[in-house]
Design a protein around this motif. Structure first.
Motif, PDB file in Angstrom:
ATOM      1  N   GLY A  56       0.813  -1.209   0.000  1.00  0.00           N
ATOM      2  CA  GLY A  56       0.000   0.000   0.000  1.00  0.00           C
ATOM      3  C   GLY A  56       0.847   1.259   0.000  1.00  0.00           C
ATOM      4  N   LEU A  57       1.897   1.306   0.821  1.00  0.00           N
ATOM      5  CA  LEU A  57       2.784   2.460   0.832  1.00  0.00           C
ATOM      6  C   LEU A  57       3.513   2.603  -0.500  1.00  0.00           C
ATOM      7  CD1 LEU A  57       4.328   2.224   4.422  1.00  0.00           C
ATOM      8  CD2 LEU A  57       2.749   3.959   3.577  1.00  0.00           C
ATOM      9  N   ALA A  58       3.917   1.475  -1.079  1.00  0.00           N
ATOM     10  CA  ALA A  58       4.581   1.529  -2.386  1.00  0.00           C
ATOM     11  C   ALA A  58       3.643   2.056  -3.469  1.00  0.00           C
ATOM     12  CB  ALA A  58       5.097   0.142  -2.762  1.00  0.00           C
ATOM     13  N   LEU A  59       2.376   1.640  -3.419  1.00  0.00           N
ATOM     14  CA  LEU A  59       1.399   2.141  -4.390  1.00  0.00           C
ATOM     15  C   LEU A  59       1.185   3.638  -4.209  1.00  0.00           C
ATOM     16  CD1 LEU A  59      -0.644   1.632  -6.620  1.00  0.00           C
ATOM     17  CD2 LEU A  59      -2.302   0.923  -4.880  1.00  0.00           C
ATOM     18  N   ALA A  60       1.145   4.104  -2.972  1.00  0.00           N
ATOM     19  CA  ALA A  60       1.020   5.544  -2.722  1.00  0.00           C
ATOM     20  C   ALA A  60       2.225   6.296  -3.255  1.00  0.00           C
ATOM     21  CB  ALA A  60       0.848   5.796  -1.225  1.00  0.00           C
ATOM     22  N   ALA A  61       3.430   5.712  -3.086  1.00  0.00           N
ATOM     23  CA  ALA A  61       4.636   6.346  -3.622  1.00  0.00           C
ATOM     24  C   ALA A  61       4.616   6.376  -5.141  1.00  0.00           C
ATOM     25  CB  ALA A  61       5.880   5.607  -3.126  1.00  0.00           C
ATOM     26  N   ASP A  62       4.070   5.326  -5.759  1.00  0.00           N
ATOM     27  CA  ASP A  62       3.968   5.292  -7.220  1.00  0.00           C
ATOM     28  C   ASP A  62       3.106   6.430  -7.747  1.00  0.00           C
ATOM     29  OD1 ASP A  62       5.483   3.008  -7.189  1.00  0.00           O
ATOM     30  OD2 ASP A  62       3.800   1.638  -7.442  1.00  0.00           O
ATOM     31  N   VAL A  91     -10.313  -3.964  -0.081  1.00  0.00           N
ATOM     32  CA  VAL A  91     -10.827  -4.045  -1.455  1.00  0.00           C
ATOM     33  C   VAL A  91     -11.285  -2.658  -1.928  1.00  0.00           C
ATOM     34  CG1 VAL A  91     -12.671  -4.969  -2.910  1.00  0.00           C
ATOM     35  CG2 VAL A  91     -11.457  -6.480  -1.319  1.00  0.00           C
ATOM     36  N   ILE A  92     -11.975  -1.940  -1.060  1.00  0.00           N
ATOM     37  CA  ILE A  92     -12.385  -0.576  -1.410  1.00  0.00           C
ATOM     38  C   ILE A  92     -11.148   0.295  -1.640  1.00  0.00           C
ATOM     39  CG2 ILE A  92     -13.551   1.502  -0.567  1.00  0.00           C
ATOM     40  CD1 ILE A  92     -15.438  -0.312   0.996  1.00  0.00           C
ATOM     41  N   ALA A  93     -10.102   0.080  -0.825  1.00  0.00           N
ATOM     42  CA  ALA A  93      -8.900   0.911  -0.916  1.00  0.00           C
ATOM     43  C   ALA A  93      -8.186   0.743  -2.248  1.00  0.00           C
ATOM     44  CB  ALA A  93      -7.958   0.581   0.238  1.00  0.00           C
ATOM     45  N   PHE A  94      -7.982  -0.505  -2.692  1.00  0.00           N
ATOM     46  CA  PHE A  94      -7.164  -0.679  -3.895  1.00  0.00           C
ATOM     47  C   PHE A  94      -7.978  -0.842  -5.181  1.00  0.00           C
ATOM     48  CE2 PHE A  94      -7.151  -5.167  -2.150  1.00  0.00           C
ATOM     49  CZ  PHE A  94      -7.842  -5.769  -3.189  1.00  0.00           C
ATOM     50  N   TRP A  95      -9.311  -0.719  -5.094  1.00  0.00           N
ATOM     51  CA  TRP A  95     -10.136  -0.870  -6.297  1.00  0.00           C
ATOM     52  C   TRP A  95      -9.775   0.205  -7.334  1.00  0.00           C
ATOM     53  CZ3 TRP A  95     -13.070  -4.611  -8.116  1.00  0.00           C
ATOM     54  CH2 TRP A  95     -13.950  -4.331  -9.157  1.00  0.00           C
ATOM     55  N   LYS A  96      -9.309  -0.239  -8.509  1.00  0.00           N
ATOM     56  CA  LYS A  96      -8.941   0.623  -9.635  1.00  0.00           C
ATOM     57  C   LYS A  96      -7.913   1.696  -9.258  1.00  0.00           C
ATOM     58  CE  LYS A  96     -13.221   0.080 -12.285  1.00  0.00           C
ATOM     59  NZ  LYS A  96     -14.335   0.777 -12.977  1.00  0.00           N
ATOM     60  N   GLN A  97      -7.003   1.355  -8.338  1.00  0.00           N
ATOM     61  CA  GLN A  97      -5.989   2.322  -7.930  1.00  0.00           C
ATOM     62  C   GLN A  97      -4.719   2.216  -8.764  1.00  0.00           C
ATOM     63  OE1 GLN A  97      -6.194   4.783  -5.963  1.00  0.00           O
ATOM     64  NE2 GLN A  97      -7.646   4.414  -4.322  1.00  0.00           N
TER      65      GLN A  97
END
Length: 477
Positions: free
Chosen positions: A158-164, A221-227
């Motif tokens: 999750g932190l890596a996705l936020a950094a991306d 699931v709500i957090a990473f949906w289509k992120q």
């Protein structure tokens, strides 16, 4: 009409929490959804280290040694966060996903651990009719391992996705928002779960804990949906050999200051967290505060941490150096522990409360600043998952070790005092103050290690970037 819409937008950006953390690539709605994974991790953290800890010892009469062993299991998984982050950096799929698979399977591990845990704890308490005597310990260990592994996978990916998705300008505010949502998740879930389990019943325990497990999956699931942006890969790209973790780790360690940053994170976290299990007993045993008075300490610590997050975010957004900000947090910690120590001879609950608030303040500034420093290194050619996983490994491992060390050191000094080996000393506060003095010494040691990083800066280069095993052109983040 246009002017009215413009004023409404400005008003929302000014007053809506963290509205200025949004960017063109990460709109405010998607940012708030993404932050929900921190709420789920905070909820699981409270269950593992708080609520279930108390239930096992008080209601289920499980020996404290066994409880401590079970709680330490998730910490044992922490050193593998760097490996998990690297795997998410280099994961290949037909859809081009990298972070989503780790978020999904991490969520399943987290939910699965919480689903099994209440049954395992009931068996662990001795309510068992068949099977070997060690079944309770084995089942509880598996449940804690599953939940801990899931938490680390979700938080690292999750932190890596936020950094991306965050840009360099909004990154400090994004990091602060994720931290705040983590605290919010811990605080709200502690209140709700504590209220639901005020009257213990085995069946009700199963329902509450499993309900929390299901809720963590829904939130994730709500957090990473289509992120994550879909970047399809060809069959040849998927079949190509993936870079080895050892080579990627070597590249990270060759960055100027990377190894030193991890040492700073480890030492600083160790210094701030040795008091985690001692602050409330110190207030009760040394200062004579009531149970209700000592419970205020957690709220003061959280308020201090939140204040530190917001202040550090403001400074970092204005261009402040994260290493200098980290040093500020460490100095605040020195003053905080000094206040806690002097609260005993002064017999002052006000000084003690101020120290508790300042511990949270210094810890918040230090943690947010070092995480921003780690995120800044994602621009240097290495994957965000590896770097943030390494930061998380150092932070989580030090936190677990700090709690264990603080408790052992306090008990050892108290035993020496009670046995008379230190002479005619009968000061009940000595065991606690020794730990606080050790924490101050560690803070000064962390400052000494941190010093050279201010000169290096936050955009280091590797000795041979051209030969990096994880160039961004090869594996876009």
């Amino acid at each position: 009409m246009i002017l009215r819409k413009k004023h409404v937008a400005q008003l929302g950006a000014r007053w809506m929490p963290f509205a200025d953390a949004a960017s063109e690539d990460l709109p405010i709605g998607q940012l708030w959804r993404l932050a929900l994974f921190q709420v789920s991790v905070g909820m699981a953290q409270v269950l593992l280290l708080g609520t279930l800890n108390r239930v096992m010892i008080v209601e289920l009469s499980v020996p404290a040694m066994v409880v401590a062993l079970m709680i330490s299991i998730p910490v044992l998984v922490a050193p593998f966060r760097a490996l998990l982050g690297h795997r998410s950096d280099t994961y290949r799929s037909a859809l081009g996903w990298k972070r989503i698979p780790y978020l999904w399977f991490g969520s399943l591990w987290q939910m699965g651990g919480l689903a099994v845990m209440p049954f395992a704890l009931i068996v662990l308490s001795g309510d068992q009719y068949k099977g070997p005597a060690w079944a309770g310990e084995a089942l509880a260990a598996v449940a804690f391992l599953m939940a801990g592994l899931g938490m680390h996978m979700v938080q690292t990916a999750g932190l890596a996705l936020a950094a991306d998705r965050a840009n360099e300008e909004t990154r400090p505010r994004v990091v602060a928002m994720l931290y705040v949502l983590y605290l919010v998740g811990m605080g709200i879930s502690a209140l709700i779960v504590g209220f639901l389990l005020r009257n213990y019943d085995p069946i009700w325990l199963v329902q509450v804990v499993q309900g929390c497990g299901a809720l963590t999956l829904i939130l994730n699931v709500i957090a990473f949906w289509k992120q994550e942006r879909v970047k399809p890969m060809s069959k040849a790209e998927r079949a190509a050999p993936r870079p080895a973790f050892g080579a990627a780790w070597k590249d990270l360690m060759q960055q100027d200051g990377a190894r030193r940053l991890l040492v700073v994170v480890f030492l600083g976290t160790l210094a701030f967290n040795m008091q985690d299990v001692l602050l409330e007993p110190y207030g009760g045993q040394v200062l004579g505060l009531s149970v209700s008075a000592t419970t205020v300490l957690t709220a003061l610590w959280a308020l201090g941490a939140l204040t530190g997050f917001l202040w550090a975010t403001r400074r970092l957004s204005a261009g402040a150096d994260p290493y200098r900000q980290s040093a500020t947090g460490l100095l605040v910690g020195v003053a905080a522990f000094s206040a806690v120590i002097f609260a005993s001879p002064l017999d002052s609950w006000a000084v003690f409360y101020a120290g508790a608030f300042a511990i949270g303040l210094g810890n918040g500034v230090f943690g947010l600043s070092t995480l921003n420093a780690a995120m800044a290194r994602t621009q240097g050619g290495l994957g965000a998952g590896l770097i943030l996983g390494a930061w998380g490994s150092a932070q989580a491992t030090a936190a677990g070790l700090a709690i264990l060390t603080g408790g052992i050191l306090r008990d050892a000094v108290t035993q020496l005092v009670d046995s008379g080996l230190l002479g005619p000393i009968h000061d009940v506060s000595l065991g606690y103050t020794v730990v606080y003095h050790v924490e101050i010494a560690l803070l000064f040691l962390t400052l000494a290690v941190l010093g050279p990083l201010v000169r290096i800066g936050t955009t280091p280069s590797t000795p041979d970037q051209g030969q990096s095993h994880l160039r961004l052109t090869e594996f876009p983040t």
